[in-house]
Design a protein around this motif. Structure first.
Motif, PDB file in Angstrom:
ATOM      1  N   GLY A  41       3.581   9.423   0.580  1.00  0.00           N
ATOM      2  CA  GLY A  41       2.780  10.400   1.309  1.00  0.00           C
ATOM      3  C   GLY A  41       2.709  11.763   0.638  1.00  0.00           C
ATOM      4  N   PHE A  42       3.544  12.007  -0.373  1.00  0.00           N
ATOM      5  CA  PHE A  42       3.530  13.276  -1.078  1.00  0.00           C
ATOM      6  C   PHE A  42       2.553  13.186  -2.249  1.00  0.00           C
ATOM      7  N   LYS A  43       1.933  14.310  -2.581  1.00  0.00           N
ATOM      8  CA  LYS A  43       0.981  14.360  -3.697  1.00  0.00           C
ATOM      9  C   LYS A  43       1.442  15.422  -4.678  1.00  0.00           C
ATOM     10  N   MET A  61       4.962  19.454  -5.158  1.00  0.00           N
ATOM     11  CA  MET A  61       4.381  18.395  -4.345  1.00  0.00           C
ATOM     12  C   MET A  61       3.908  18.968  -3.019  1.00  0.00           C
ATOM     13  N   THR A  62       2.822  18.410  -2.530  1.00  0.00           N
ATOM     14  CA  THR A  62       2.356  18.731  -1.184  1.00  0.00           C
ATOM     15  C   THR A  62       2.811  17.606  -0.269  1.00  0.00           C
ATOM     16  N   ALA A  63       3.484  17.977   0.807  1.00  0.00           N
ATOM     17  CA  ALA A  63       3.965  17.006   1.789  1.00  0.00           C
ATOM     18  C   ALA A  63       2.830  16.624   2.733  1.00  0.00           C
ATOM     19  N   PRO A  64       2.995  15.520   3.454  1.00  0.00           N
ATOM     20  CA  PRO A  64       1.959  15.115   4.410  1.00  0.00           C
ATOM     21  C   PRO A  64       1.608  16.200   5.431  1.00  0.00           C
ATOM     22  N   ASP A  65       2.576  17.077   5.753  1.00  0.00           N
ATOM     23  CA  ASP A  65       2.298  18.153   6.723  1.00  0.00           C
ATOM     24  C   ASP A  65       1.635  19.370   6.080  1.00  0.00           C
ATOM     25  N   GLY A  66       1.363  19.300   4.758  1.00  0.00           N
ATOM     26  CA  GLY A  66       0.692  20.398   4.061  1.00  0.00           C
ATOM     27  C   GLY A  66       1.636  21.386   3.393  1.00  0.00           C
TER      28      GLY A  66
END
Length: 174
Positions: A41-43, A61-66
């Protein structure tokens, strides 16, 4: 009297259906790492690597919560297609060592060892080993806790799942 306890390293391993040289490339090419690195889920938004002893890998990294998380490896040993040893820590976007954004007592530094071994059928076994480095007693206790072990297992399982999905796509494009 204080009794010292011996921490158990965290170890997780998986066999991937690719040759060792191809899996090694996935850990030594920042463009490849950007495609799969991190928990599910991380980008990855930044992937900057200087692959040499004393060099670093800095990533964001950007987490799923932004939210954004940063990390830094400082390489201690590199044996091509066999092993990487590095100090792993959370960081800020300027490469400064930082506390884990969700666990204030998480160790500042981990000694990470990634090994790459041939497995039957042209496959490769990746083993990840983590141990604390210069941890305070509180940091060591956090690392050794059952809750942290479950979290590390879940995080690494998700990362390896992402790597496996990337490898399936990368093999098709090869």
């Amino acid at each position: 009297m204080t009794v010292a306890t011996q921490s158990q390293d965290f170890v997780i391993s998986r066999v991937f259906d690719v040759p060792r040289d191809f899996l090694w490339q996935c850990f030594t090419d920042p463009k490849r790492m950007k495609q799969w690195w991190g928990p599910k889920g991380f980008k990855v938004i930044v992937s900057d690597m200087d692959l040499r002893v004393g060099g670093t890998y800095h990533y964001g990294m950007t987490a799923p919560d932004g939210s954004t998380m940063w990390g830094l490896f400082t390489y201690r040993e590199i044996v091509p297609q066999e092993r990487q040893v590095f100090v792993n820590c959370f960081s800020d976007e300027n490469r400064g060592v930082a506390r884990h954004p969700m666990a204030a007592t998480w160790p500042l530094n981990l000694l990470s060892t990634f090994t790459f071994e041939d497995a039957p059928g042209g496959k490769t076994r990746l083993t990840v080993r983590w141990r604390t480095l210069d941890a305070t007693p509180e940091e060591q206790a956090t690392f050794d806790s059952d809750q942290s072990r479950v979290s590390m297992t879940n995080g690494w399982t998700g990362t390896m799942d992402q790597l496996e999905a990337y490898l399936a796509t990368a093999k098709q494009g090869a």
